[in-house]
Scaffold this motif. Structure first.
Motif, PDB file in Angstrom:
ATOM      1  N   ASP A   1       8.438  -3.595  -7.332  1.00  0.00           N
ATOM      2  CA  ASP A   1       8.032  -3.545  -5.316  1.00  0.00           C
ATOM      3  C   ASP A   1       7.589  -5.082  -5.032  1.00  0.00           C
ATOM      4  OD1 ASP A   1       8.592  -1.993  -3.661  1.00  0.00           O
ATOM      5  OD2 ASP A   1       6.085  -0.897  -3.529  1.00  0.00           O
ATOM      6  N   ALA A   2       8.416  -6.518  -5.893  1.00  0.00           N
ATOM      7  CA  ALA A   2       7.713  -7.779  -5.205  1.00  0.00           C
ATOM      8  C   ALA A   2       9.009  -8.122  -4.556  1.00  0.00           C
ATOM      9  CB  ALA A   2       7.181  -8.517  -6.735  1.00  0.00           C
ATOM     10  N   PHE A   3       9.619  -8.061  -4.120  1.00  0.00           N
ATOM     11  CA  PHE A   3      10.810  -8.478  -3.322  1.00  0.00           C
ATOM     12  C   PHE A   3      10.783 -10.426  -3.099  1.00  0.00           C
ATOM     13  CE2 PHE A   3      13.319 -10.820   0.211  1.00  0.00           C
ATOM     14  CZ  PHE A   3      14.322 -10.363  -0.055  1.00  0.00           C
TER      15      PHE A   3
ATOM     16  N   LEU B   1       1.525  -1.093   0.071  1.00  0.00           N
ATOM     17  CA  LEU B   1      -0.323  -0.016   0.444  1.00  0.00           C
ATOM     18  C   LEU B   1       0.763   1.585   0.154  1.00  0.00           C
ATOM     19  CD1 LEU B   1      -2.907  -0.631   1.770  1.00  0.00           C
ATOM     20  CD2 LEU B   1      -3.174  -1.014   0.040  1.00  0.00           C
ATOM     21  N   PRO B   2       2.191   1.263   0.145  1.00  0.00           N
ATOM     22  CA  PRO B   2       2.766   2.811   1.005  1.00  0.00           C
ATOM     23  C   PRO B   2       2.885   3.428  -0.785  1.00  0.00           C
ATOM     24  CG  PRO B   2       3.904   1.652   2.823  1.00  0.00           C
ATOM     25  CD  PRO B   2       2.667   0.367   1.883  1.00  0.00           C
ATOM     26  N   THR B   3       3.313   1.994  -1.663  1.00  0.00           N
ATOM     27  CA  THR B   3       3.832   2.211  -2.741  1.00  0.00           C
ATOM     28  C   THR B   3       2.819   2.516  -3.608  1.00  0.00           C
ATOM     29  OG1 THR B   3       6.125   0.391  -2.217  1.00  0.00           O
ATOM     30  CG2 THR B   3       5.560   1.609  -4.658  1.00  0.00           C
ATOM     31  N   ILE B   4       1.759   2.296  -3.488  1.00  0.00           N
ATOM     32  CA  ILE B   4       0.681   2.081  -4.626  1.00  0.00           C
ATOM     33  C   ILE B   4       0.384   4.146  -3.691  1.00  0.00           C
ATOM     34  CG2 ILE B   4      -1.764   2.488  -4.596  1.00  0.00           C
ATOM     35  CD1 ILE B   4      -0.782  -1.413  -4.726  1.00  0.00           C
TER      36      ILE B   4
ATOM     37  N   ALA C   1      13.260   0.772  -7.884  1.00  0.00           N
ATOM     38  CA  ALA C   1      12.847  -0.283  -6.687  1.00  0.00           C
ATOM     39  C   ALA C   1      11.401   0.740  -6.240  1.00  0.00           C
ATOM     40  CB  ALA C   1      13.663  -0.848  -5.820  1.00  0.00           C
ATOM     41  N   GLY C   2      10.378  -0.295  -5.529  1.00  0.00           N
ATOM     42  CA  GLY C   2       9.691   0.095  -5.085  1.00  0.00           C
ATOM     43  C   GLY C   2      10.589   0.449  -3.667  1.00  0.00           C
ATOM     44  N   LEU C   3       8.877   1.094  -2.786  1.00  0.00           N
ATOM     45  CA  LEU C   3       9.576   1.341  -1.560  1.00  0.00           C
ATOM     46  C   LEU C   3       9.938   0.230  -0.658  1.00  0.00           C
ATOM     47  CD1 LEU C   3       7.156   4.238  -0.756  1.00  0.00           C
ATOM     48  CD2 LEU C   3       9.159   4.312  -0.328  1.00  0.00           C
ATOM     49  N   LEU C   4       9.013  -0.408  -0.487  1.00  0.00           N
ATOM     50  CA  LEU C   4       8.814  -2.033  -0.358  1.00  0.00           C
ATOM     51  C   LEU C   4      10.527  -2.882  -0.625  1.00  0.00           C
ATOM     52  CD1 LEU C   4       7.598  -4.324   1.694  1.00  0.00           C
ATOM     53  CD2 LEU C   4       6.112  -5.316  -0.118  1.00  0.00           C
ATOM     54  N   LEU C   5      10.711  -3.162  -1.698  1.00  0.00           N
ATOM     55  CA  LEU C   5      11.576  -3.143  -1.868  1.00  0.00           C
ATOM     56  C   LEU C   5      13.405  -2.600  -1.830  1.00  0.00           C
ATOM     57  CD1 LEU C   5      13.145  -5.783  -3.739  1.00  0.00           C
ATOM     58  CD2 LEU C   5      13.014  -3.843  -5.824  1.00  0.00           C
TER      59      LEU C   5
END
Ligand code: ADP
Ligand code: MG
Length: 392
Positions: A139-141, A41-44, A163-167
């Motif tokens: 973002d898909a680790f 969610l944070p990335t989106i 890279a997205g926030l999660l990754l």
């Protein structure tokens, strides 16, 4: 690690495609556990806040490529996401033909694995995917260890890849635990089989100050130390490997301790009574299903003394209440410790959930296989591809 980070880019008015890991359990058309969706969610939200048109990609399960399997449709994820984001999330089928989207909108593309060539990272497919966006965000680790069209391929061909926030959070946390850790570093590797974690055990040995084994893995080490394991889950053909690892630890001036006491049962079942046994007293009709209370205290002390704790794998059959105390003791000790703590693995995350200790961990990895490969010191292909784009 050097790669472009999403938060540094201008996303306004751009078509931002985010590769997610929405491979979540679904039952009767409903998402059963949404941890992975929550983590995304944070990335989106960041992309939406910056005025992007947001296109989401994910795989779900293992469909036959080139066929649409209704049971593996991402429709339940689109519904769930729509509830979480409090806005419509459109599921788009046949998205390779083009996606009609405006800034401020969110579209979830149907399962990437319905496309032929996804798994073998077909360049034409990767090119087509990358052509649908201005910025590609990985973002898909959880799938970073696989080179597929919607991961590595799209990173190579997109106009901009980052890279997205999660990754990035995930990679930063792993980096602090493994490259420049606060010592002493303690690794706890439990779970069912040595065979699935042999390389992890081996590479951890050279990185950590102390290694603890648990679960079925410990059973193989107990057998390798010459003790009876009865009916326990263990791997007789890996006894030699276990002995080699024990020798390696000795050569380094350390050891791989085996539990001094264990919980056994006379059947592998939920209601079986737990009997405490010293490790040299296990009977040939018994199953070792958890570490014993003395061992739990020892391991908790080691956790308190550690500067960094890396945890993968439950130390017992924590799904059975009578054999959960060992894993609970580990979880609680990590919860209260001041060490930098990181955990990963599907069942490990389930245990963290059940014992309600997620707040006490410094970082919980969303990746199972990818987490283990990173710990092994392997280069994750999607991360390598991002680094290459950064360097170019
Ligand atoms: P993770 O998914 O966290 O990497 P694994 O998949 O390797 O962990 O192993 C988890 C499984 O190991 C759990 O289902 C647990 O019941 C099982 N397990 C742990 N200890 C034992 C044991 N002593 N005997 C049999 N199974 C065990
Ligand atoms: Mg597992």
């Amino acid at each position: 690690m050097a790669f472009h980070r999403m938060e540094e880019l201008d996303l306004a008015g751009k078509r931002v495609m985010i590769r997610e890991d929405f491979n979540v359990p679904i039952d009767a058309g409903k998402v059963v556990s949404d941890t992975r969706i929550q983590a995304a969610l944070p990335t989106i939200r960041l992309a939406l806040d910056h005025g992007a048109a947001v296109i989401l990609l994910s795989h779900l399960g293992r469909p036959e490529e080139g066929e649409v399997d209704a049971a593996l449709s991402l429709a339940p994820v689109a519904n769930h996401l729509s509830t979480l984001l409090e806005m419509p999330v459109r599921l788009q089928k046949d998205w390779l033909n083009g996606i009609d989207i405006q800034p401020g909108e969110v579209v979830l593309c149907e399962n990437v694995r319905f496309n032929t060539g996804e798994k073998r990272n077909d360049p034409d497919l990767a090119w087509a995917i990358a052509g649908l966006c201005d910025v590609f965000v990985m973002d898909a680790f959880g799938t970073a260890h696989r080179a597929q069209a919607s991961t590595v391929g799209a990173i190579q061909y997109a106009d901009v890849a980052c890279a997205g926030l999660l990754l990035s959070r995930e990679l930063d946390a792993l980096d602090s635990a493994l490259s420049k850790p606060v010592r002493p570093v303690l690794a706890i590797v439990g779970g069912s089989k040595v065979s699935t974690k042999l390389t992890v055990l081996e590479s951890l040995m050279s990185k950590v100050d102390q290694l603890i084994v648990g679960g079925g893995i410990a059973n193989t080490f107990i057998a390798a130390s010459g003790y009876e394991v009865g009916q326990s889950l263990y791997e007789p053909d890996l006894i030699n490997e276990a002995q080699r690892l024990i020798r390696m630890a000795h050569e380094r001036g350390g050891e791989i301790p085996i539990p001094k006491d264990v919980l056994v049962a006379t059947s592998f079942s939920k209601d079986a009574e737990a009997i405490v046994r010293s490790v040299d007293e296990v009977q040939n009709d018994e199953f070792i299903l958890d570490i014993g209370p003395l061992t739990a205290v020892d391991y908790a002390r080691m956790i308190q003394a550690a500067g960094t704790v890396i945890w993968n794998g439950p130390v017992g059959v924590f799904e059975f209440e009578n054999f959960a105390p060992g894993t609970r003791a580990i979880a609680d000790a990590i919860d209260v410790s001041n060490a930098f703590s990181i955990a990963g693995g599907g069942d490990t995350l389930a245990a963290i959930d059940i014992f309600n200790v997620s707040e006490g961990l410094s970082y919980i990895s969303t990746g199972g296989g990818a987490f283990l490969e990173y710990v092994e010191g392997k280069t994750l292909p999607a991360v390598a591809a991002l680094e290459k784009r950064y360097a170019a």
